[in-house]
Design a protein around this motif. Structure first.
Motif, PDB file in Angstrom:
ATOM      1  N   LEU B  60       0.979  16.075  17.578  1.00  0.00           N
ATOM      2  CA  LEU B  60       1.155  14.741  18.150  1.00  0.00           C
ATOM      3  C   LEU B  60       1.813  14.860  19.510  1.00  0.00           C
ATOM      4  O   LEU B  60       2.761  15.620  19.668  1.00  0.00           O
ATOM      5  CB  LEU B  60       2.058  13.887  17.232  1.00  0.00           C
ATOM      6  CG  LEU B  60       1.432  13.221  16.008  1.00  0.00           C
ATOM      7  CD1 LEU B  60       0.855  14.251  15.061  1.00  0.00           C
ATOM      8  CD2 LEU B  60       2.457  12.341  15.321  1.00  0.00           C
ATOM      9  N   ARG B  61       1.320  14.103  20.476  1.00  0.00           N
ATOM     10  CA  ARG B  61       1.967  14.059  21.788  1.00  0.00           C
ATOM     11  C   ARG B  61       2.285  12.615  22.122  1.00  0.00           C
ATOM     12  O   ARG B  61       1.489  11.721  21.846  1.00  0.00           O
ATOM     13  CB  ARG B  61       1.036  14.602  22.880  1.00  0.00           C
ATOM     14  CG  ARG B  61       0.881  16.085  22.838  1.00  0.00           C
ATOM     15  CD  ARG B  61       0.322  16.622  24.151  1.00  0.00           C
ATOM     16  NE  ARG B  61      -0.080  18.004  23.946  1.00  0.00           N
ATOM     17  CZ  ARG B  61      -1.323  18.391  23.733  1.00  0.00           C
ATOM     18  NH1 ARG B  61      -2.304  17.517  23.734  1.00  0.00           N
ATOM     19  NH2 ARG B  61      -1.601  19.660  23.532  1.00  0.00           N
ATOM     20  N   ASN B  62       3.461  12.388  22.743  1.00  0.00           N
ATOM     21  CA  ASN B  62       3.741  11.032  23.213  1.00  0.00           C
ATOM     22  C   ASN B  62       3.639  10.976  24.734  1.00  0.00           C
ATOM     23  O   ASN B  62       3.392  11.983  25.389  1.00  0.00           O
ATOM     24  CB  ASN B  62       5.108  10.539  22.714  1.00  0.00           C
ATOM     25  CG  ASN B  62       6.269  11.368  23.244  1.00  0.00           C
ATOM     26  OD1 ASN B  62       6.160  12.011  24.284  1.00  0.00           O
ATOM     27  ND2 ASN B  62       7.371  11.349  22.520  1.00  0.00           N
ATOM     28  N   ALA B  63       3.825   9.774  25.282  1.00  0.00           N
ATOM     29  CA  ALA B  63       3.638   9.573  26.723  1.00  0.00           C
ATOM     30  C   ALA B  63       4.687  10.324  27.539  1.00  0.00           C
ATOM     31  O   ALA B  63       4.531  10.529  28.733  1.00  0.00           O
ATOM     32  CB  ALA B  63       3.671   8.083  27.056  1.00  0.00           C
ATOM     33  N   GLN B  64       5.769  10.740  26.890  1.00  0.00           N
ATOM     34  CA  GLN B  64       6.817  11.500  27.568  1.00  0.00           C
ATOM     35  C   GLN B  64       6.447  12.976  27.651  1.00  0.00           C
ATOM     36  O   GLN B  64       7.131  13.751  28.299  1.00  0.00           O
ATOM     37  CB  GLN B  64       8.144  11.284  26.810  1.00  0.00           C
ATOM     38  CG  GLN B  64       9.380  11.916  27.427  1.00  0.00           C
ATOM     39  CD  GLN B  64       9.935  11.083  28.585  1.00  0.00           C
ATOM     40  OE1 GLN B  64       9.325  10.145  29.035  1.00  0.00           O
ATOM     41  NE2 GLN B  64      11.109  11.441  29.064  1.00  0.00           N
ATOM     42  N   GLY B 137       1.624   9.024  11.071  1.00  0.00           N
ATOM     43  CA  GLY B 137       2.194   8.675  12.372  1.00  0.00           C
ATOM     44  C   GLY B 137       1.369   9.159  13.554  1.00  0.00           C
ATOM     45  O   GLY B 137       1.824   9.111  14.693  1.00  0.00           O
ATOM     46  N   GLU B 139      -2.393   9.481  15.925  1.00  0.00           N
ATOM     47  CA  GLU B 139      -3.337   8.518  16.500  1.00  0.00           C
ATOM     48  C   GLU B 139      -4.614   8.413  15.672  1.00  0.00           C
ATOM     49  O   GLU B 139      -5.491   7.623  15.973  1.00  0.00           O
ATOM     50  CB  GLU B 139      -3.657   8.884  17.955  1.00  0.00           C
ATOM     51  CG  GLU B 139      -2.468   8.745  18.900  1.00  0.00           C
ATOM     52  CD  GLU B 139      -1.761   7.400  18.778  1.00  0.00           C
ATOM     53  OE1 GLU B 139      -2.463   6.375  18.632  1.00  0.00           O
ATOM     54  OE2 GLU B 139      -0.518   7.373  18.790  1.00  0.00           O
ATOM     55  N   ASP B 203     -10.749  -1.879  19.745  1.00  0.00           N
ATOM     56  CA  ASP B 203      -9.865  -2.593  18.817  1.00  0.00           C
ATOM     57  C   ASP B 203     -10.419  -3.977  18.457  1.00  0.00           C
ATOM     58  O   ASP B 203     -11.511  -4.344  18.876  1.00  0.00           O
ATOM     59  CB  ASP B 203      -8.441  -2.675  19.383  1.00  0.00           C
ATOM     60  CG  ASP B 203      -8.343  -3.525  20.642  1.00  0.00           C
ATOM     61  OD1 ASP B 203      -9.304  -4.278  20.943  1.00  0.00           O
ATOM     62  OD2 ASP B 203      -7.315  -3.441  21.331  1.00  0.00           O
ATOM     63  N   GLN B 207     -11.305  -4.236  22.927  1.00  0.00           N
ATOM     64  CA  GLN B 207     -10.802  -3.518  24.092  1.00  0.00           C
ATOM     65  C   GLN B 207     -10.764  -2.040  23.695  1.00  0.00           C
ATOM     66  O   GLN B 207     -10.424  -1.718  22.545  1.00  0.00           O
ATOM     67  CB  GLN B 207      -9.398  -4.030  24.400  1.00  0.00           C
ATOM     68  CG  GLN B 207      -8.910  -3.668  25.780  1.00  0.00           C
ATOM     69  CD  GLN B 207      -7.534  -4.287  26.056  1.00  0.00           C
ATOM     70  OE1 GLN B 207      -6.867  -4.819  25.169  1.00  0.00           O
ATOM     71  NE2 GLN B 207      -7.107  -4.210  27.281  1.00  0.00           N
ATOM     72  N   LEU B 209      -9.603   1.296  22.670  1.00  0.00           N
ATOM     73  CA  LEU B 209      -8.306   1.676  22.131  1.00  0.00           C
ATOM     74  C   LEU B 209      -8.116   3.191  22.177  1.00  0.00           C
ATOM     75  O   LEU B 209      -7.113   3.677  22.668  1.00  0.00           O
ATOM     76  CB  LEU B 209      -8.200   1.175  20.679  1.00  0.00           C
ATOM     77  CG  LEU B 209      -6.979   1.593  19.873  1.00  0.00           C
ATOM     78  CD1 LEU B 209      -5.714   1.000  20.463  1.00  0.00           C
ATOM     79  CD2 LEU B 209      -7.128   1.155  18.415  1.00  0.00           C
ATOM     80  N   GLN B 236      -4.400   3.092  25.292  1.00  0.00           N
ATOM     81  CA  GLN B 236      -3.502   1.960  25.543  1.00  0.00           C
ATOM     82  C   GLN B 236      -2.038   2.386  25.629  1.00  0.00           C
ATOM     83  O   GLN B 236      -1.286   1.863  26.431  1.00  0.00           O
ATOM     84  CB  GLN B 236      -3.691   0.889  24.462  1.00  0.00           C
ATOM     85  CG  GLN B 236      -5.063   0.232  24.560  1.00  0.00           C
ATOM     86  CD  GLN B 236      -5.253  -0.873  23.544  1.00  0.00           C
ATOM     87  OE1 GLN B 236      -4.336  -1.264  22.835  1.00  0.00           O
ATOM     88  NE2 GLN B 236      -6.469  -1.393  23.469  1.00  0.00           N
ATOM     89  N   ASN B 237      -1.622   3.339  24.770  1.00  0.00           N
ATOM     90  CA  ASN B 237      -0.199   3.688  24.798  1.00  0.00           C
ATOM     91  C   ASN B 237       0.080   5.101  25.308  1.00  0.00           C
ATOM     92  O   ASN B 237       1.235   5.524  25.348  1.00  0.00           O
ATOM     93  CB  ASN B 237       0.444   3.475  23.417  1.00  0.00           C
ATOM     94  CG  ASN B 237      -0.106   4.428  22.371  1.00  0.00           C
ATOM     95  OD1 ASN B 237      -0.709   5.453  22.688  1.00  0.00           O
ATOM     96  ND2 ASN B 237       0.098   4.103  21.109  1.00  0.00           N
ATOM     97  N   LYS B 239      -0.457   7.963  24.006  1.00  0.00           N
ATOM     98  CA  LYS B 239      -0.184   9.008  23.017  1.00  0.00           C
ATOM     99  C   LYS B 239      -1.486   9.691  22.624  1.00  0.00           C
ATOM    100  O   LYS B 239      -2.565   9.124  22.771  1.00  0.00           O
ATOM    101  CB  LYS B 239       0.474   8.402  21.772  1.00  0.00           C
ATOM    102  CG  LYS B 239       1.881   7.879  22.051  1.00  0.00           C
ATOM    103  CD  LYS B 239       2.530   7.297  20.813  1.00  0.00           C
ATOM    104  CE  LYS B 239       3.924   6.792  21.195  1.00  0.00           C
ATOM    105  NZ  LYS B 239       4.585   6.061  20.140  1.00  0.00           N
TER     106      LYS B 239
END
Lengths: 777, 268
Positions: B60-64, B137, B139, B203, B207, B209, B236-237, B239
């Motif tokens: 998992l990778r997040n936007a940070q 948790g 995507e 989604d 849109q 997703l 969208q986020n 991640k």
């Protein structure tokens, strides 16, 4: 005409060539305006390395963005737990998912209710289907909702009379104005539809998107109506007072061209427009108006004295050259000190205004005389009523100067001590007056449910799965408990509530188990089970990071001023760091960022302005070639702002970010008044006149121009007080006050002060009864 | 112009419109048939794999830019005429190690899902309305992880388009299940082997997703293609999640009895 001003000879000899050359240069600059774009987002107020911004962005990247729109719903019968209102909430919740850019919708209807059934954990919407809603079901939902800590004060009021649908949206980086309008328009339409269907319900929109929308609309409305009216008033009053259409037209053109060239330069240098830099035209306008009025008024004065038009223009330009250059250079320095501001867009604002002021300065010696030369000008020969009044004022001040000073000193001390009682208070909601729909919505929410402010705390353990450790969970639970006891706090959303609830559910809903799980594996597996049961858009990404090493507590706060807000943050962090020094905690939210930047900015603005004033006085020492004059100028330059903020303490006592700009905005006009007065005074002194006569000369030669400038600009800014948007109305009011004060200081205090320090050795001046103004030649 | 002249023009317009409309309907029918045909071929080519066992990492990778790795083993059993069965065993993070997850996916009915929690020593049923929710948790939603069944979607062939140098059919798939988190998916299916190379997920407000890219396809048993790397990016986020298959074995002798509620407790 002296040969050191051969350029002036060229300008007057070849006015058309001058006009064309000036237009070519200006229009080239202006062409850059095509590159301008507008950024309405709040990030423009923060440096990329601003610590609060970094903490906020880190939080958004690790968890999720949480910009939102709230739909606040209040049924007339004061109970949201009726089949009708619950049906409304459920339907509106479902349709709210269609909101552009929405990523999450939360309400009591889709609250993920967990309970034990046989041996299973049931996780489902609290209100799954409207078909099942009857009075019994409504009562059941009421019982669950009103005892759930994560709902009360956030999605439903304590009394159950108000409910909220919270729509989280993912706004893009950079300018968000278009998206904000789009989202707001969609939600408005949705609400209108439901309002029609459910007429006995009130609906209000709050949240950051509604706030940004209100901001954009207020700024836009003022830009479209009040600011044009302000410019119109300025033109009209100038025309009335100058009694010259030509002069008014020429001034208007110089103002327009200075603004256009400045905004063009902004475009060429890659700058953008923001809620701060949109003030540049107004700032450039004030000094451009002053420059032109000086040149035109002196020319009229000379023509009345019998000079030909060309001679009068040349005379006026020569006379005003030095003071206008001094004023412009010093004002530019003042604007350039905005580079010390912690806010990047204010630095842009300063640099652009500095440039604009110098453009206006240059034009008032080139384009303005050329235009005056080619356009017809007539001057009435009678000395006007105003010069009689100025004459009387001069005599009065000279006569009473000994009494004026002590009174001024007392006033000054009172005003300055009052000025320090002003409180820095950037409460965004209070930017709008009570007639504004957003303000009404915000007030309604504040009265019935919770404040409009928020702060998020992120707690980082630094190790994967660290969050599940019992010790960490207990610390977070205690922290949440501490937060809930604080008077400023309305609601705390914490993952520990979820853990406790799951523990209870997995022990057959036994209340005795409403506590944190006591080992890490248990906690981890509860969480996994729960996470695996949540539908799209209702996951835990907004509370827990990807490797379960960190969590975010979301706290809803009352509307606090900057000081109280940063103090609360410090208190909370201090409590946490004392209890759990091994955990990293950060706090962030847009209101918190603004609270910090407001304070930092005010400090840097005050420091910058003081530095500017010292620099300006140092420059005046050189320009006026007198140590004493430079030192003297400091007082009339400092006083008006001090007095102005003192009066402001009586009117409002609240200072927001826009008001800190007023200091710089008015600096130019304050300096303009004192420089022109002092330079005329010094000119007469240098001609060998007595102090009294020099003061009389200053009044007669520049008094009218200063009165006109003051009346023109003060009435212009007074128009802004009509705005319902406090950022503009406050700025307009305080600027008007300070501009008028600047004139009073230069007309009353400054001459009295000069009378004392420049006391002539002989009493000749006082006995001399000749009150005719001395000719400048 | 007199009104008399108008009528022939209007009727001509109507005639043209009618013609266009019939053309459009015919075209739509064609597109639907072709879409279904492609999906059928895709399903057909993958039939008969029997059972498999895979070792997988989920990153998992997040936007940070932070990463988190989960290790799982997946045992799968092909079920003819219905959705497949899968048993997922969690090895990492350590505090959920030993947790196992059993799912029976169905073509038209809601899926059946159970989870075993070693700390509680209990098997819990998970309601299937969560199919739109994230898996561990990540995507990937539950519905992205279950087997591809023809009956789950309606199809529309959109166009031909190359993707990463391979000729593809682009097919739109609309889920029939009201609990799906998507209005539609758009899949790039390569013409040579009928493998999905890329899938876009839209989604509920239509849109974009997420985008799934499937890479490093390996051929097993001379017939079955499996992607070793599947990367799902949430546009969208910001991640993303990478599903890395370290190893996969076929014909490992798994049977129905390895996929019941009792097998959950035994899984390790």
């Amino acid at each position: 005409m002296t040969n050191k001003h051969t350029w002036l000879y060229t300008v007057l000899k070849h006015p058309w060539a001058t006009i064309i050359a000036a237009l070519v240069v200006l229009l080239t600059l202006t062409a850059g305006a095509q590159h301008l774009y507008f950024r309405g987002d709040y990030k423009v107020f923060f440096e990329p390395e601003n610590p609060q911004r970094l903490a906020y962005e880190e939080m958004q990247n690790i968890f999720s963005k949480n910009d939102n729109v709230n739909i606040v719903i209040a049924p007339e019968d004061g109970n949201v737990f009726t089949p009708e209102t619950l049906t409304l909430i459920k339907q509106l919740t479902d349709e709210a998912w269609q909101t552009p850019l929405s990523t999450r919708v939360n309400s009591v209807a889709n609250y993920q209710h967990t309970y034990a059934e046989d041996d299973d954990l049931i996780v489902e919407d609290l209100l799954y289907s409207v078909r099942s809603v009857n009075q019994q079901k409504s009562d059941d939902i009421r019982a669950v909702a009103l005892s759930e800590a994560s709902l009360v004060h956030r999605l439903v009021s304590e009394k159950g009379d108000v409910a909220v649908i919270n729509i989280t949206v993912q706004l893009p980086d950079g300018d968000q104005t278009a998206e904000v309008f789009e989202i707001k328009a969609f939600v408005d339409e949705l609400v209108a539809k439901f309002q029609n269907q459910y007429p006995n319900h009130e609906f209000y929109l709050t949240g950051i998107v509604a706030l940004n929308n209100a901001f954009a609309i207020a700024a836009q409305q003022d830009a479209e109506t009040l600011i044009p009216v302000m410019f119109l008033v300025i033109i009209l009053i100038m025309w009335l007072l100058l009694k010259s259409i030509t002069g008014t037209f020429a001034t208007l053109l110089i103002v327009a061209l200075s603004i256009a060239a400045t905004m063009g330069l902004a475009g060429w240098s890659g700058l953008f427009l923001s809620t701060a830099t949109v003030n540049v035209p107004t700032m450039v306008m004030t000094l451009a108006v002053a420059d032109c009025i000086h040149v035109i008024a002196s020319m009229q004065y000379a023509m009345r004295g019998g000079k030909s038009k060309e001679d009068a223009i040349a005379h006026s330009v020569q006379l005003n050259l030095m003071p206008i250059i001094i004023t412009s250079v010093t004002t530019s320095i003042g604007f350039l000190t905005l580079n010390f501001s912690a806010v990047p867009v204010l630095a842009d604002l300063g640099n652009l205004a500095a440039f604009g002021v110098m453009v206006a300065c240059g034009l008032s010696f080139t384009l303005l005389p050329a235009m005056l030369k080619v356009m017809p000008i007539r001057v009435s020969m009678q000395s006007s009523e105003s010069s009689d009044k100025l004459n009387k004022l001069a005599e009065w001040v000279i006569h009473h100067h000994r009494r004026i000073l002590p009174y001024s000193a007392i006033l000054l001390v009172i005003a300055l001590s009052l000025a320090f009682t002003n409180k820095l208070n950037d409460i965004a909601v209070e930017y709008f007056d009570e007639s504004n729909p957003f303000r009404q919505a915000a007030d309604f929410q504040t009265d019935r449910l919770s404040g409009m402010s928020n702060i998020d705390f992120a707690i980082y353990t630094g190790e994967p799965s660290g969050l599940n450790a019992p010790q960490v969970l207990r610390t977070i639970e205690q922290f949440a408990g501490w937060l809930r006891k604080q008077p400023e706090v309305d609601h705390v959303d914490t993952i520990t509530d979820t853990f406790k609830r799951l523990n209870k559910n997995l022990h057959s809903d036994d209340e005795a188990y409403y506590q944190l799980p006591d080992n890490q594996e248990m906690a981890a597996q509860y969480l996994l089970l729960y996470e695996m049961s949540l539908p799209y858009g209702l996951d835990l990404n907004n509370q827990i990071d990807i490797d379960k090493s960190a969590t975010r507590l979301m706290v809803t706060m009352q509307n606090l001023g900057s000081k109280e807000f940063t103090a609360f943050e410090a208190r909370a962090k201090a409590w946490f760091e004392a209890v759990a020094p091994e955990l990293r905690i950060t706090a962030a939210s847009p209101p918190l960022m603004f609270a910090h930047i407001g304070e930092a900015n005010m400090q840097s603005m005050v420091k910058g302005t003081l530095l500017a004033l010292v620099l300006i006085s140092a420059l005046l020492v050189f320009a006026l070639r007198s140590w004493r004059m430079g030192a003297v100028s400091l007082i009339p330059n400092l006083l008006p702002a001090g007095l102005g903020f003192g009066i402001w303490a009586l009117i409002s006592g609240q200072i927001n970010m826009a008001l800190s700009v007023v200091l710089t905005m008015t600096l130019g006009i304050i300096v303009d008044d004192s420089v022109h007065f002092l330079s005329k005074y010094r000119y007469a002194k240098a001609q060998g006149q007595s102090t009294e006569d020099s003061i009389r000369y200053a009044f007669m030669s520049v008094g009218r121009a200063l009165v006109i400038t003051t009346l023109v600009l003060a009435s212009g800014f007074a128009i802004l007080t009509l705005s319902s948007f406090a950022l503009n109305s406050d700025m307009g009011l305080l600027t008007s006050i300070i501009i008028v004060l600047a004139l009073l200081v230069d007309f009353i205090f400054l001459p009295a002060f000069l009378m004392i320090i420049d006391k002539p050795s002989s009493g000749k001046g006082e006995q001399h009864v000749d009150r005719q103004p001395i000719s400048a030649d | 112009m007199s009104t008399g002249n108008l009528f022939p023009q209007i009727s001509r317009c109507v005639a043209i419109l009618a013609l266009l409309a019939t053309g459009a309907i015919a075209y739509a029918q064609d597109a639907a048939q072709k879409g279904l045909a492609i999906a059928t071929e895709q399903k057909q080519r993958d039939a008969g794999w029997g059972d498999s066992q895979a070792e997988v990492s989920m990153i998992l990778r997040n936007a940070q830019g932070q990463e988190s790795e989960r290790k799982i083993r997946i045992k799968s059993l092909e079920v003819q005429g219905d959705g497949d069965k899968a048993l997922t065993i969690f090895d990492q993070p350590r505090d959920v190690s030993g947790t196992s997850f059993l799912s029976f996916s169905h073509a038209t009915e809601p899926d059946d899902q159970w989870i075993y929690l070693p700390e509680l020593k209990r098997v819990k049923r998970i309601a299937s309305r969560n199919k739109s929710g994230p898996f561990m948790g990540s995507e990937f939603a539950f519905e992205d992880m279950t087997s591809f069944e023809l009956e789950k979607y309606t199809y529309t062939y959109l166009r031909d388009e190359p993707f990463q140098g391979q000729e593809c059919f682009v097919v739109e798939q609309r889920p029939l299940d009201e609990y799906s988190g998507y209005t539609r998916r758009v899949a790039w299916i390569d013409k040579n082997h009928y493998r999905a190379l890329k899938i876009e997920y839209y989604d509920r407000k239509d849109q974009l997703l997420k985008v799934l890219e499937l890479n490093d396809y390996k051929l097993y048993q001379d017939k079955f293609w499996r992607p070793m790397v599947a990367e799902m990016t949430n546009v969208q986020n910001g991640k993303s999640t990478v599903l890395l298959t370290h190893s996969i074995e076929f014909n490992t002798g798994l049977e129905e009895k390895d996929f019941d509620k009792n097998s959950l407790r035994r899984a390790r």
